[in-house]
Design an enzyme around this catalytic site. Structure first.
Site, PDB file in Angstrom:
ATOM      1  N   ASP A  13       0.641  -1.471   0.213  1.00  0.00           N
ATOM      2  CA  ASP A  13       0.077  -0.097  -0.250  1.00  0.00           C
ATOM      3  C   ASP A  13       1.078   1.286   0.194  1.00  0.00           C
ATOM      4  O   ASP A  13       1.902   1.363   0.926  1.00  0.00           O
ATOM      5  CB  ASP A  13      -1.047  -0.185   1.275  1.00  0.00           C
ATOM      6  CG  ASP A  13      -1.817   0.797   1.270  1.00  0.00           C
ATOM      7  OD1 ASP A  13      -2.162   1.848   0.525  1.00  0.00           O
ATOM      8  OD2 ASP A  13      -3.182  -0.092   1.324  1.00  0.00           O
ATOM      9  N   ASP A  51      -2.762   4.234  -1.821  1.00  0.00           N
ATOM     10  CA  ASP A  51      -4.109   4.960  -1.020  1.00  0.00           C
ATOM     11  C   ASP A  51      -4.647   6.883  -1.776  1.00  0.00           C
ATOM     12  O   ASP A  51      -3.732   7.739  -2.241  1.00  0.00           O
ATOM     13  CB  ASP A  51      -3.373   5.993  -0.155  1.00  0.00           C
ATOM     14  CG  ASP A  51      -4.314   5.529   1.743  1.00  0.00           C
ATOM     15  OD1 ASP A  51      -5.243   5.255   1.284  1.00  0.00           O
ATOM     16  OD2 ASP A  51      -4.014   6.674   1.658  1.00  0.00           O
ATOM     17  N   HIS A  81     -11.430  -2.517   3.372  1.00  0.00           N
ATOM     18  CA  HIS A  81     -11.605  -2.389   4.601  1.00  0.00           C
ATOM     19  C   HIS A  81     -11.797  -0.914   5.273  1.00  0.00           C
ATOM     20  O   HIS A  81     -11.903  -0.782   6.572  1.00  0.00           O
ATOM     21  CB  HIS A  81      -9.880  -2.089   5.246  1.00  0.00           C
ATOM     22  CG  HIS A  81      -9.172  -1.006   4.876  1.00  0.00           C
ATOM     23  ND1 HIS A  81      -8.858  -1.134   3.416  1.00  0.00           N
ATOM     24  CD2 HIS A  81      -8.789   0.221   5.097  1.00  0.00           C
ATOM     25  CE1 HIS A  81      -8.053   0.228   3.115  1.00  0.00           C
ATOM     26  NE2 HIS A  81      -8.002   0.658   4.000  1.00  0.00           N
ATOM     27  N   ASP A  82     -12.702  -0.326   4.734  1.00  0.00           N
ATOM     28  CA  ASP A  82     -13.703   0.914   4.381  1.00  0.00           C
ATOM     29  C   ASP A  82     -14.614   0.876   4.677  1.00  0.00           C
ATOM     30  O   ASP A  82     -15.294   1.674   4.504  1.00  0.00           O
ATOM     31  CB  ASP A  82     -12.834   2.034   3.335  1.00  0.00           C
ATOM     32  CG  ASP A  82     -11.380   2.481   4.583  1.00  0.00           C
ATOM     33  OD1 ASP A  82     -11.178   2.788   4.766  1.00  0.00           O
ATOM     34  OD2 ASP A  82     -10.677   2.854   2.864  1.00  0.00           O
TER      35      ASP A  82
HETATM   36  C1  GLC Z   1      -7.867   5.523   1.909  1.00  0.00           C
HETATM   37  C2  GLC Z   1      -7.837   4.513   3.007  1.00  0.00           C
HETATM   38  C3  GLC Z   1      -8.261   4.734   4.465  1.00  0.00           C
HETATM   39  C4  GLC Z   1      -7.507   5.618   4.858  1.00  0.00           C
HETATM   40  C5  GLC Z   1      -7.191   6.901   4.398  1.00  0.00           C
HETATM   41  C6  GLC Z   1      -6.140   7.826   4.106  1.00  0.00           C
HETATM   42  O1  GLC Z   1      -8.855   6.313   1.370  1.00  0.00           O
HETATM   43  O2  GLC Z   1      -8.252   2.855   2.615  1.00  0.00           O
HETATM   44  O3  GLC Z   1      -8.250   4.044   5.204  1.00  0.00           O
HETATM   45  O4  GLC Z   1      -7.982   6.487   6.151  1.00  0.00           O
HETATM   46  O5  GLC Z   1      -7.330   6.917   2.876  1.00  0.00           O
HETATM   47  O6  GLC Z   1      -5.113   7.637   4.405  1.00  0.00           O
END
Ligand code: GLC
Ligand code: CA
Length: 566
Positions: free
Chosen positions: A107, A209, A325-326
């Site tokens: 990531d 990301d 995960h979101d």
């Molecule tokens: C992305 C990630 C999330 C994170 C955000 C800030 O959306 O998937 O989990 O909180 O970016 O990095």
């Protein structure tokens, strides 16, 4: 490039025939009893993933981090967080995965760093430090307040005052996640060198990301898909990706069918795929977002997928997913996590895995893990949930109302520990987990599901194998059918005279369905979560959440002008 062969046909590159699997390391497997998942834990479970048949792991961040956002706040891009392990553990993970034909995709979190990064410490100490310009600073407004009323994604002002330098810095997500200044060429150089350093360690690519935010024009108030985005992505490609046999997937909450190919069109030299969220945001309130969901409408859902399948038909490539995960657990969100949990989990998988693109499975999805039901705010761990709670309750919302919303759509649903066994703490840890396990692990767990030949795991394994074995699943043209049907998702895939018909009931009641001519015929049942069907014709009655895919026997030249073809 490594070209993969499927049934004698060239299907380059490898990531078009592979299925991805996302690991959220904190919640996957704890090897040392501290309650936090770690890299040795992942290594100990690689055989589970090999058996599933996946080709690569998207590993959520494992870098050094104070974990304000569980690793999406990086304090050292070239080290591993001690709770996750060491660089040696990481190298071992890459090697052990490779021995099972699995690549590791990391990531890349470079829209922002952690406020604990050395760069940011130096940046805050003096305006003269070279690192000061690695971040985004603005003077106070005439009244001393923040330079704009831009709100952070996780709540509160996006601007934070630093008295030492008498300026505000931007934290588009949270104050613990200061935005990096992509306008600074030295900063970009640092990022590209770091990416190459990981590639040289043998990784298989990057999931990027919130990549659509890096090209922002802060003074114009443009954050998403800003004017500098594609220039930066093309430079990144030249400096890091060109000539490497790796995969890239950029996360973008703003990408639309109109802009998609500007990221991943073949002549762009930017990314291979995007994670787009049109099918998620379509059912959220324009202002309150996920905290105020809109009722699901299958017609709209199907239209969105059909549009994306069409946009990427000749150029670009889709990523395919319902979970990460979101997001809430897909069986709870789109299926039925009660009576029809198993059937609906299989139905959703059938639809996603038989479209054109690269499917991503989120940990636990392969055994039909569900949302969790927390009663009290102190059971939640997610920074977004906790900050939104504070803001919304201060603004007058009843705590129970907020908690009901978080149980439905909050990010902790996806982050409760992976359920390996029916035993203590679901076999995730010998200690106390950092977030409670879902009590339903007593019935929903890997050991139980894998012991069942009709389990969800076996079903996913079949779908993943079909993609490796059948060119039509990888490369077949996508055709929509019965677009107006509010209960049934129906489509076909076509390649070289071969057609796969896919029919899925998205509801918990039986559905009468008049098989359209383009899906009618007899052939081989490839996938079924109910009694197999080898013939589709006339009016059929689909069981609740029934899904079926039939490879139709060739019936001469097919009419390419089939209804609703995309
Ligand atoms: C992305 C990630 C999330 C994170 C955000 C800030 O959306 O998937 O989990 O909180 O970016 O990095
Ligand atoms: Ca641990």
């Amino acid at each position: 490039m490594t070209e993969t062969t499927v049934a004698g046909q060239q299907m380059a590159p490898w990531w078009k025939t592979a299925t991805g699997y996302q690991i959220y390391p904190r919640s996957f497997c704890d090897s040392n009893g501290d309650g936090i998942g770690d890299i040795p834990g992942i290594i100990s479970r690689l055989d589970h993933l090999r058996d599933l048949g996946i080709g690569f792991i998207w590993l959520s961040p494992v870098y050094a981090s104070p974990m304000a956002d569980n690793g999406y706040d990086i304090s050292d891009y070239r080290d591993i967080a001690p709770e996750f392990g060491t660089l040696e553990d990481f190298d071992r993970l890459v090697a052990e995965a490779k021995a099972r034909d699995i690549r590791i995709v990391m990531d890349l979190v470079v829209n922002h760093s952690s406020s604990a990064h050395d760069w940011f410490r130096a940046a805050c100490a003096s305006r003269g430090a070279p690192e000061h310009d690695f971040y985004i600073w603005r003077d106070a407004a005439p009244d001393g307040g923040p330079p704009s009323d831009h709100q952070a994604c996780f709540g509160g002002s996006a601007w934070t005052w630093v008295p030492e330098v008498e300026r505000y810095y931007l934290g588009h997500f949270s104050p613990e996640q200061p935005d990096l200044n992509w306008q600074n060429p030295e900063l970009r150089r640092e990022i590209y060198d770091m990416m190459n350093w990981w590639f040289d360690r043998g990784i298989g690519g990057f999931r990027m990301d919130v990549i659509s935010v890096i090209g922002k024009d802060v003074d114009a108030g443009v954050y998403e898909e800003g004017p500098y985005l594609h220039g930066f992505l093309q430079e990144m490609h030249r400096e890091t990706l060109a000539g490497r046999d790796v995969v890239t997937v950029g996360e973008s909450w703003s990408v639309s069918p109109e802009t998609a190919l500007s990221y991943c069109g073949r002549d762009r030299h930017e990314l291979d795929m995007v994670f787009q969220f049109n099918h998620v945001t379509a059912f959220e309130d324009e202002v309150a977002g996920k905290w105020k969901p809109k009722p699901f409408d299958l017609r709209r859902f199907k239209a969105i997928f059909a549009t994306w399948q069409g946009v990427m038909a000749e150029d670009g490539w889709n990523s395919l997913f319902l979970s990460n995960h979101d997001l809430p657990r897909q069986v709870s969100k789109y299926g039925d996590d009660g009576t029809f949990r198993v059937a609906s989990a299989k139905m959703l998988a059938t639809v996603i895995h038989l479209m054109k693109g690269t499917p991503f499975v989120y940990q636990g999805e392969e055994i039909g893990m569900t949302n969790v039901r927390f009663e009290r705010i102190d059971q939640f761990r997610d920074v977004e949930t906790l900050r939104q709670y504070t803001g919304k309750v201060a603004a007058g919302m009843a705590p129970e109302t907020f908690i009901a919303g978080a149980n439905e759509n909050g990010r902790d649903n996806a982050r409760t520990p992976m359920q390996w066994t029916a035993g203590a703490q679901a076999g995730f840890t010998d200690g106390t987990p950092w977030i409670e396990v879902n009590p339903n692990h007593r019935t929903i767990n890997v050991a139980a599901d894998r012991a069942d030949p009709d389990g969800i795991f076996a079903f996913y394994r079949n779908l993943i194998a079909l993609r490796r074995e059948r060119p039509v699943v990888v490369a077949g043209r996508y055709l929509s059918f019965a677009q107006d049907n509010p209960a049934v998702f129906a489509f076909a895939r076509d390649l070289d005279g071969e057609r796969v018909a896919v029919i899925a009931n998205f509801t918990g009641t039986p559905a009468e369905f008049d098989v359209p001519d383009g899906l009618a015929g007899a052939g081989t049942c490839l996938v079924a979560n109910h009694a197999p069907r080898s013939e589709l014709s006339g009016r059929i009655t689909l069981a609740p959440f029934e899904a079926v895919a039939v490879l139709l026997a060739a019936r001469g030249e097919r009419d390419t002008q089939t209804e609703g073809a995309t």
